[in-house]
Design a protein around this motif. Sequence first.
Motif: not given
Lengths: 106, 119
Positions: A42, B6, B22, B93, B95, B109, B111-112
């Motif tokens: 990320s 997420e 999330c 992806t 985030y 952020w 990890q997506g």
Amino acid sequence: EIVLTQSPTTMAASPGEKVTLTCRASSSVSYMHWYQQRSGTSPKLWIYETSKLASGVPNRFSGSGSGTSYSLTINSMETEDAATYYCQQGSSYPHTFGAGTKLELK
Amino acid sequence: EVQLVESGGGLVQPGRSLKLSCAASGFTFSNYYMAWVRQAPKKGLEWVATISTSGSRTYYPDSVKGRFTISRDNAKSSLYLQMNSLKSEDTATYYCARHRVGAGYFDYWGQGVMVTVSS
């Protein structure tokens, strides 16, 4: 919409080399923020409000600029600095990112 | 320690819907604006949505306005993204990020989660 143009798109630097990445905005912004993204991970906030280092960022990094022209500088390139760096403006909506500069180790 | 996790991604057909979640921890969720940022495969970052602390204000780029809806449940420390009328160009992806409004940066952020829109 404010368009951010980063240069170069890709570059390679040797250990110990000084590196400067630039970001130009299509209109004046109050601050520029920078993110580091290593492959497969990320993005991480790296520099915020133009010149403030995020927590844990080595002090070989610095940021500067104003108006429409900003830069991120690495005083002495290290192996772990190889990554893609994105600039971002949050002065107005839509918030926008530059396309990124991929920094590789030479 | 701030954590953003997420979930809800997957493969979906064009025109269908999907809802991302999330889960936030490690900070007082209700005190912060939150956002979604996406990254198409091998591409750069694109801001997708932001929501105010109470949820009363939301912001979107034109590319998703009218199709995506951001929401939050402060009691559950959770953020959501409802995505309708999905297009192939929404493949990315996604985030979850904490949004420091004012200067406008994203300081943490997740990890997506991958969303693939394909028939």
